[in-house]
Design a protein around this motif. Structure first.
Motif, PDB file in Angstrom:
ATOM      1  N   LEU A  21      44.423  37.478  52.584  1.00 15.99           N
ATOM      2  CA  LEU A  21      44.575  37.959  51.208  1.00 15.99           C
ATOM      3  C   LEU A  21      43.642  39.135  50.930  1.00 15.99           C
ATOM      4  O   LEU A  21      44.034  40.094  50.256  1.00 15.99           O
ATOM      5  N   ILE A  61      48.794  30.814  42.948  1.00 18.68           N
ATOM      6  CA  ILE A  61      47.829  30.873  44.048  1.00 18.68           C
ATOM      7  C   ILE A  61      46.492  30.219  43.689  1.00 18.68           C
ATOM      8  O   ILE A  61      45.893  29.530  44.513  1.00 18.68           O
ATOM      9  N   TYR A  84      51.259  36.496  40.017  1.00 19.54           N
ATOM     10  CA  TYR A  84      51.401  35.304  40.850  1.00 19.54           C
ATOM     11  C   TYR A  84      50.123  34.466  40.914  1.00 19.54           C
ATOM     12  O   TYR A  84      50.081  33.470  41.637  1.00 19.54           O
ATOM     13  N   TYR A  85      49.098  34.850  40.166  1.00 18.55           N
ATOM     14  CA  TYR A  85      47.831  34.111  40.190  1.00 18.55           C
ATOM     15  C   TYR A  85      48.014  32.639  39.845  1.00 18.55           C
ATOM     16  O   TYR A  85      47.358  31.783  40.411  1.00 18.55           O
ATOM     17  N   ILE A  89      54.527  35.380  48.371  1.00 22.02           N
ATOM     18  CA  ILE A  89      53.863  34.387  47.522  1.00 22.02           C
ATOM     19  C   ILE A  89      54.103  32.967  48.015  1.00 22.02           C
ATOM     20  O   ILE A  89      53.151  32.176  48.130  1.00 22.02           O
ATOM     21  N   ILE A 143      52.139  32.270  51.193  1.00 20.77           N
ATOM     22  CA  ILE A 143      50.706  32.175  50.867  1.00 20.77           C
ATOM     23  C   ILE A 143      50.417  30.819  50.227  1.00 20.77           C
ATOM     24  O   ILE A 143      49.475  30.125  50.606  1.00 20.77           O
ATOM     25  N   LYS A 144      51.246  30.445  49.263  1.00 18.75           N
ATOM     26  CA  LYS A 144      51.063  29.167  48.566  1.00 18.75           C
ATOM     27  C   LYS A 144      51.190  28.002  49.548  1.00 18.75           C
ATOM     28  O   LYS A 144      50.400  27.053  49.506  1.00 18.75           O
TER      29      LYS A 144
END
Length: 113
Positions: A79, A100, A96-97, A57, A60-61
């Motif tokens: 993704l 993101i 985790y939306y 996470i 990605i962030k």
């Protein structure tokens, strides 16, 4: 002498977040190695991917927060690959939306101008 190991035998908790962190790279060959590493590991990871989701996470962030169009597009493609790479991976991303999605909204708004 270089020792080669099959992708399936790699430590996914160590290497997958490392390759995801490399998605921020924009200079060749580093960006190629990061993308190729992520794609190869997602292709061959199967059930090893799901337990690593929480570790992915932040990379990605961070990649999305670069606000670099090339990096964001690459990360979105990764993704998509991540979600279909194993059972329950898409569902595992749901908590985790909130981390993101905000940057995706900014990116969407950049494209509407």
């Amino acid at each position: 002498m270089v020792k080669q190991v099959e992708i399936e035998k790699l430590d996914y908790h160590h290497y997958l977040p490392l390759f995801f962190d490399g998605l921020r790279e924009t200079v060749h060959p580093y960006e190629f190695f990061a993308r190729q590493g992520v794609n190869d590991m997602l292709e061959h990871g199967g059930p090893k991917i799901l337990p690593v989701i929480p570790q992915l996470i932040i990379p990605i962030k961070n990649a999305l927060n670069t606000r670099n169009r090339q990096v964001i597009c690459t990360t979105l493609k990764v993704l998509q690959h991540l979600v279909v790479s194993g059972d329950m991976v898409g569902e595992a991303l749901v908590p985790y939306y909130r981390q993101i999605l905000p940057i995706l909204n900014i990116f969407k708004n950049m494209n509407s101008e």
